[in-house]
Design a protein around this motif. Sequence first.
Motif, short mmCIF file in Angstrom:
data_model
loop_
_atom_site.label_atom_id
_atom_site.label_comp_id
_atom_site.label_asym_id
_atom_site.label_seq_id
_atom_site.Cartn_x
_atom_site.Cartn_y
_atom_site.Cartn_z
N GLU A 47 -24.55 43.32 -109.68
CA GLU A 47 -23.43 42.74 -108.91
C GLU A 47 -22.54 43.83 -108.35
O GLU A 47 -21.92 43.66 -107.31
CB GLU A 47 -22.59 41.84 -109.81
N GLY B 183 -27.72 42.45 -114.84
CA GLY B 183 -27.26 41.60 -113.74
C GLY B 183 -25.87 42.00 -113.27
O GLY B 183 -25.60 42.10 -112.06
N ASP C 141 -30.51 41.86 -120.23
CA ASP C 141 -30.79 41.34 -118.88
C ASP C 141 -29.50 40.96 -118.19
O ASP C 141 -29.31 41.22 -117.00
CB ASP C 141 -31.68 40.08 -118.96
N CYS C 142 -28.61 40.33 -118.94
CA CYS C 142 -27.34 39.89 -118.37
C CYS C 142 -26.52 41.11 -117.93
O CYS C 142 -25.95 41.13 -116.84
CB CYS C 142 -26.58 39.06 -119.39
N VAL D 285 -26.21 34.32 -118.80
CA VAL D 285 -26.68 34.44 -117.42
C VAL D 285 -26.22 33.26 -116.59
O VAL D 285 -25.83 33.41 -115.43
CB VAL D 285 -28.22 34.58 -117.38
N TRP D 286 -26.22 32.08 -117.17
CA TRP D 286 -25.73 30.89 -116.45
C TRP D 286 -24.27 31.10 -116.05
O TRP D 286 -23.88 30.82 -114.92
CB TRP D 286 -25.90 29.64 -117.33
N ARG E 78 -22.72 33.91 -115.63
CA ARG E 78 -22.62 34.95 -114.60
C ARG E 78 -22.93 34.34 -113.24
O ARG E 78 -22.28 34.63 -112.24
CB ARG E 78 -23.66 36.06 -114.83
N ARG E 79 -23.95 33.50 -113.20
CA ARG E 79 -24.34 32.85 -111.95
C ARG E 79 -23.17 32.06 -111.38
O ARG E 79 -22.87 32.13 -110.19
CB ARG E 79 -25.53 31.91 -112.21
N TYR F 175 -31.49 37.11 -108.84
CA TYR F 175 -31.88 37.69 -110.13
C TYR F 175 -31.56 36.71 -111.27
O TYR F 175 -32.40 36.45 -112.13
CB TYR F 175 -31.14 39.02 -110.30
N TYR F 176 -30.33 36.17 -111.25
CA TYR F 176 -29.94 35.24 -112.32
C TYR F 176 -30.78 33.97 -112.27
O TYR F 176 -31.18 33.44 -113.31
CB TYR F 176 -28.44 34.89 -112.19
N SER F 177 -31.05 33.47 -111.08
CA SER F 177 -31.85 32.23 -110.98
C SER F 177 -33.23 32.44 -111.58
O SER F 177 -33.75 31.57 -112.28
CB SER F 177 -31.98 31.79 -109.53
#
Lengths: 205, 300
Positions: free
Chosen positions: B90, B86, B82-83, B115-116, B118-119, B101-103
């Motif tokens: 981007e 993401g 998933d990451c 993911v956090w 990446r956000r 998407y990340y949220s």
Amino acid sequence: MVSYAVSHKAYVKIFLHAAKHPHRLVNGVLIGESSSGVVDIQDVIPLLHHWTSLSPMMEIGLDLAKGYAESLDLSLVGYYQASERTDDTALAPVGERVAQQIRNQFDDAIAFVIDGDALGSGGVALIPYLPQSGAGATPWRLRSFDPPAFTPGSQITLVNPASPSHAVALVRDNRLHDKFGDFDDHLEDVTIDWLSNKACTIPSV
Amino acid sequence: MSVHSALEELAKYRVQNRRASQEVFEKGTSVLQKNGHSKMGDEVWDFLEQLALAAIDVGRLDVADQCLRRLSDKFPQSPRVDCLAGIRLEASEPPETALKYYSELLEADPTNVAVWKRRISVLRRMGQTEEAISELSQYLDTFYTDIEGWLELADIYARCNQYDYSLQALSHTLLLAPQNPVYVLQSAETAYTAGDLPLSLKMFLMVVDMTDGDETEFLAESTPLGITVRAWYGVKLCARRMSENPRVVTASASDASPPKHLGLLDELATERLRVAYSSAGQKGDIAQGRGIVFSWVASP
């Protein structure tokens, strides 16, 4: 009004520096001389690609670059940087400080930010910054020129209009940027020739 | 290059966490073309992830998509895939799309660390520095031992000229990895930029202590190399600034005590730098710019 001419060697070296570290901010200084109202930007000395917001090695690199320029009877005439993001064409705070420092010793110092989008396309990838007129450490502004920079008749020109396309070819076909070293590289290995980068032979055009 | 040696190189890059995307892309695609990946066993998934990232970096989203497809086929609903999806997003969508998407992923699984992060990096890229700092601080409250997080925070602060906060962030890396001279060096340079010269000098000397040869060698017989040279430059610079401007000697925000023998330290740093530039390197090459350096260290 003062005009600026960017030599083939200077343009290609800036390009090589940016190409070697595509996802980082890189910076360096321009060296050259001034005569009859034209600032001749003959060469560049690449400084950092690492911890670019920290000052000690920048200060030392600047001092050494100045010593080298003077040994060739040249001066520091400006500053360049390439950002990590292609859409970021602002002159970073550290860039303003360095550019101003150079300006204090060379009245017509200029700064260039690399246009990340133009880099790969073979167009001229330099965006000029000059201080606002007036005394004091005013912010350096993107200057629009008339005619625009790097177009025929402009105050800012390339000595050789083929420099951008040649630079692209040297990176893409010859991987010349692999041989390029800056002050950060030199600090890890003092045998790296960051002042003149002689190993990077740039064929004249 | 043979498939075998290409795979070895790629494995090395993964271990070192190197981003050499052009090389990874070239070697990786040649492995794919020669069908080398079919003999890799379970390592093939790490390889595909590595190649996907490199492909995104060099702008070959088609190759990235191929890798991503294979990974999501094999590992449906994997947080790691998933990451990666993401990151792919981007590359071609506006940052707000990736953020959304990340949220959504984080709402479903608040423990997805990758993911956090990446956000936070998207927030930073969008120029939302305050929010990036606030989220990163929250992240580090939860995941205190993430050194990469502390380094990122230090970098964000340094970029906005908040060198004291940057130094504070770095102090956590020193606690978490006390044997790593690179973090000490970064702290020394940050302290200098923050104007705390006594602290900076102390830390540059610590780097020398940590990296200059082994204890059985006498200092006078060893040649400074690599990071030690950088540290000696730092010592020399600090010593020079402190003798030019005595006020900075006592103005230490961290209350670091001023050095007792500044003149001697200056002489030592000068001598060490001269030695570094006088000796032939490991390959017998000569140091470059020797004359310029010698005049610099000699000038008052």
